[in-house]
Design an enzyme around this catalytic site. Structure first.
Site, short mmCIF file in Angstrom:
data_model
loop_
_atom_site.label_atom_id
_atom_site.label_comp_id
_atom_site.label_asym_id
_atom_site.label_seq_id
_atom_site.Cartn_x
_atom_site.Cartn_y
_atom_site.Cartn_z
N ASN A 94 -19.06 35.63 -19.46
CA ASN A 94 -17.95 34.66 -19.45
C ASN A 94 -16.98 34.79 -20.62
O ASN A 94 -15.79 34.51 -20.48
CB ASN A 94 -18.48 33.23 -19.32
N GLU A 107 -29.12 32.12 -26.93
CA GLU A 107 -28.02 31.20 -26.60
C GLU A 107 -28.02 31.05 -25.09
O GLU A 107 -27.59 31.96 -24.37
CB GLU A 107 -26.68 31.79 -27.07
N CYS A 150 -20.87 27.74 -21.10
CA CYS A 150 -22.23 27.22 -21.28
C CYS A 150 -22.26 25.78 -21.79
O CYS A 150 -23.11 25.00 -21.43
CB CYS A 150 -22.98 28.13 -22.24
N GLU A 206 -25.69 30.66 -33.86
CA GLU A 206 -24.67 31.64 -34.19
C GLU A 206 -23.58 30.92 -34.98
O GLU A 206 -23.47 29.70 -34.96
CB GLU A 206 -24.09 32.25 -32.90
P1 NAD Z 1 -28.01 36.29 -17.09
O1 NAD Z 1 -29.18 35.69 -17.75
O2 NAD Z 1 -28.09 36.55 -15.63
O3 NAD Z 1 -27.64 37.70 -17.76
C1 NAD Z 1 -27.35 37.80 -19.14
C2 NAD Z 1 -27.57 39.22 -19.59
O4 NAD Z 1 -28.96 39.52 -19.55
C3 NAD Z 1 -26.89 40.29 -18.75
O5 NAD Z 1 -26.34 41.26 -19.61
C4 NAD Z 1 -28.02 40.87 -17.93
O6 NAD Z 1 -27.81 42.20 -17.52
C5 NAD Z 1 -29.15 40.79 -18.94
N1 NAD Z 1 -30.52 40.82 -18.41
C6 NAD Z 1 -30.96 40.50 -17.17
N2 NAD Z 1 -32.30 40.64 -17.10
C7 NAD Z 1 -32.71 41.05 -18.32
C8 NAD Z 1 -33.98 41.34 -18.89
N3 NAD Z 1 -35.11 41.24 -18.19
N4 NAD Z 1 -34.04 41.72 -20.19
C9 NAD Z 1 -32.91 41.80 -20.93
N5 NAD Z 1 -31.69 41.55 -20.45
C10 NAD Z 1 -31.58 41.16 -19.15
O7 NAD Z 1 -26.77 35.35 -17.43
P2 NAD Z 1 -25.25 35.49 -16.95
O8 NAD Z 1 -25.16 35.14 -15.51
O9 NAD Z 1 -24.71 36.77 -17.41
O10 NAD Z 1 -24.55 34.35 -17.83
C11 NAD Z 1 -24.54 33.00 -17.45
C12 NAD Z 1 -25.54 32.21 -18.27
O11 NAD Z 1 -25.31 32.45 -19.65
C13 NAD Z 1 -25.37 30.72 -18.08
O12 NAD Z 1 -26.63 30.12 -17.97
C14 NAD Z 1 -24.67 30.29 -19.36
O13 NAD Z 1 -24.89 28.94 -19.70
C15 NAD Z 1 -25.26 31.22 -20.36
N6 NAD Z 1 -24.40 31.34 -21.54
C16 NAD Z 1 -24.80 30.76 -22.71
C17 NAD Z 1 -23.97 30.79 -23.83
C18 NAD Z 1 -24.39 30.15 -25.13
O14 NAD Z 1 -23.81 30.46 -26.16
N7 NAD Z 1 -25.37 29.26 -25.14
C19 NAD Z 1 -22.75 31.45 -23.76
C20 NAD Z 1 -22.38 32.05 -22.56
C21 NAD Z 1 -23.21 31.99 -21.45
#
Ligand code: NAD
Length: 507
Positions: free
Chosen positions: A167, A264, A298, A477
């Site tokens: 995002n 995060e 998020c 962070e």
């Molecule tokens: P996701 O968990 O599907 O994927 C995040 C990343 O993890 C991707 O790069 C993906 O390829 C990788 N990944 C997937 N499986 C993995 C594994 N087994 N080991 C290591 N890496 C792996 O999340 P998304 O759909 O990309 O993002 C949306 C989510 O992120 C939402 O829940 C949102 O709230 C959260 N988010 C949190 C913050 C924060 O700062 N708290 C900021 C942005 C997004």
């Protein structure tokens, strides 16, 4: 000096076109040594293919981690001022190429250009903050009895493995990389498979700023590539941004070698509006808390608790403001709502609106796909939704939607609002709107969340820590606090007298 570096960046044409190769290892773009296939990256605005990106396997992850490990001794031995100056220069290069990099981010994410400019501006903010801070990351001298003393040193951890969400692609990456490098660590980053572009741009910016080859590396891939990185024994720490289920896997992978982990994760944050609040400002904050980045934020305040006495007026103003939002071409200057990241996610967001309707909520506006014409016909554009007649037990109120869906809930008392606000497994953020200074602080302190805003929403200056309570994450962070998460402490005790071992030694 900075402008010379900047023109070198432009002459490479890196910031004007989407082009590969997409890995960045040892200071240059490269193909993975062991690609096991290719990912199709779709431009959200058009639904058309943006680029194909080879997926990195174990050998490529090994190579990137090996390179980062190899250069660690050199990078970690630079003085804070030497390393920091390079980060400051990188920040300057991004500022000078802000428009081009913002446009890359729009192509990759589908967010409107005005928002992308804000996101990309936050990147030099972080590089400059941590570049300036680097010389100040110092230890302590602790005087002890008898003239003895201890030196408490802040040491880098080694190779950091970073994995990011889609995002805020470049911002997410830099929020990790800037403090990690300032603390003397090296880095291997795996961006989201949906937004691979600007992490590589950052590699070229850092290289042009004089950061030695191999200090920052990018490997592309899906979850499996991320898993290889997290499991790698030479990665000292994991810094992850993404969903709770993936965060659990990352933490489990890190647990095998007792790696330090910063997570995060997701949120379902409350925004509480009291009857004495300035309604216009509360409406503006509700838009910021729900509809930025197509709601894919998020920390969004998607549970909007409004005091019953002002609910009707608030909803009237909120719906009027929401219906004025302009859905359209993300590159158009007057567009306020761009494209959802991809079709599957858009369908998921719409399914939450459907489930809310079935459970008795009223959709006051939005919650539908908007079909645009021409080149944009294949994009998934959703009209921002305002729901009322919501209950706390509804799916849309319980779960993270990660889309433009604001659920408005009414309350009667402060105690009730706080209790309901905290009735969630998440704890990333929250806000309170009131003109009563005591109530503002009382409620802010009662909300179980890592960030609470009083009379605003969704602001994240680099200077202040960001992160979650409960299932929204571990660690922080930004701010000075981030230094604690990218360093370890070594204590050196210096004895200035004779060894005192009590009764163990008799003359
Ligand atoms: P996701 O968990 O599907 O994927 C995040 C990343 O993890 C991707 O790069 C993906 O390829 C990788 N990944 C997937 N499986 C993995 C594994 N087994 N080991 C290591 N890496 C792996 O999340 P998304 O759909 O990309 O993002 C949306 C989510 O992120 C939402 O829940 C949102 O709230 C959260 N988010 C949190 C913050 C924060 O700062 N708290 C900021 C942005 C997004």
């Amino acid at each position: 000096m900075a402008s010379g570096l900047s023109s070198r960046v432009i002459s490479r044409n890196i910031t004007r076109t989407i082009r590969g190769p997409w890995n960045f290892v040892a200071g240059k773009r490269c193909l993975p040594v062991d690609s096991s296939g290719s990912m199709k990256v779709i431009e959200p605005a058009s639904g058309e293919l943006l680029c194909g990106v080879p997926i990195s396997g174990t050998e490529e992850v090994n190579r990137a981690v090996g390179v980062a490990k190899g250069v660690f001794a050199t990078w970690s031995k630079l003085s804070g001022r030497e390393g920091g100056e390079k980060l400051l220069r990188a920040g300057q290069i991004i500022r000078e190429n802000l428009e081009d990099i913002s446009r890359l981010e729009v192509q990759d994410t589908g967010k409107p250009i005005w928002e992308a400019r804000l996101d990309i501006t936050s990147c030099p903010d972080a590089l400059e903050y941590y570049g300036g801070l680097a010389p100040c990351i110092v230890g302590q001298h602790v005087p002890l009895p008898g003239g003895s003393f201890a030196m408490v040193q802040k040491e880098p951890l080694g190779v950091i493995g970073g994995v990011g969400a889609w995002n805020f692609p470049m911002q997410t990456c830099i929020w990790k990389v800037a403090p990690a490098l300032a603390c003397g660590n090296t880095f291997v980053y795996k961006p989201s498979q949906f937004t691979p572009v600007t992490a590589v741009t950052l590699g070229e910016v850092l290289a042009d700023a004089g950061v030695p080859d191999g200090v920052y590396n990018v490997v592309q891939g899906e979850g499996q590539t991320g898993a290889y990185l997290c499991e790698h024994p030479d990665v000292a720490k994991l810094s992850f941004t993404g969903s709770v289920p993936t965060g659990t896997k990352v933490m489990t992978a890190g647990a095998q070698d007792i790696k330090s982990v910063t997570l995060e994760l997701g949120g379902k944050s409350p925004l509480i509006i009291f009857p004495d609040a300035d309604v216009k400002n509360a409406v503006k904050a509700t838009l910021m808390a729900n509809f930025l980045s197509q709601g894919q934020v998020c920390s969004n305040g998607t549970r909007v608790f409004v005091h019953r006495s002002i609910a009707a007026e608030f909803l009237k103003q909120l719906v009027t403001a929401t219906e004025k939002l302009k859905i359209g071409d993300p590159f158009a200057e007057d567009t306020t709502v761009g494209a959802t990241i991809h079709e599957d996610h858009a369908r998921k967001v719409l399914s939450y609106v459907d489930s809310a309707r079935q459970e008795g909520a009223t959709v006051l506006c939005g919650g539908e796909r908007v079909l645009l014409k021409g080149k944009l016909a294949g994009g998934w554009y959703l009209s921002p939704a305002v729901l009322t007649d919501c209950r706390d037990d509804m799916k849309v109120v319980q779960e993270e939607v990660f889309g433009s869906v604001a659920s408005v809930l009414e309350f009667d008392t402060e105690e009730e609002a706080v209790k309901r606000a905290n009735d969630t497994k998440f704890g990333l953020a929250g806000a309170v709107f009131t003109k009563d200074i005591q109530r503002g602080h009382r409620v802010a302190n009662a909300i179980e969340a890592g960030t609470v805003w009083i009379n605003t929403y969704n602001l994240y200056p680099t200077e202040v820590p960001f992160g979650g309570y409960k299932q929204s994450g571990i660690g922080r962070e930004n701010g000075l606090t981030a230094v604690d998460y990218f360093t370890q402490t070594r204590t050196i005790y210096v004895e200035m007298g004779d060894v005192d071992c009590g009764l163990l030694y008799q003359d």
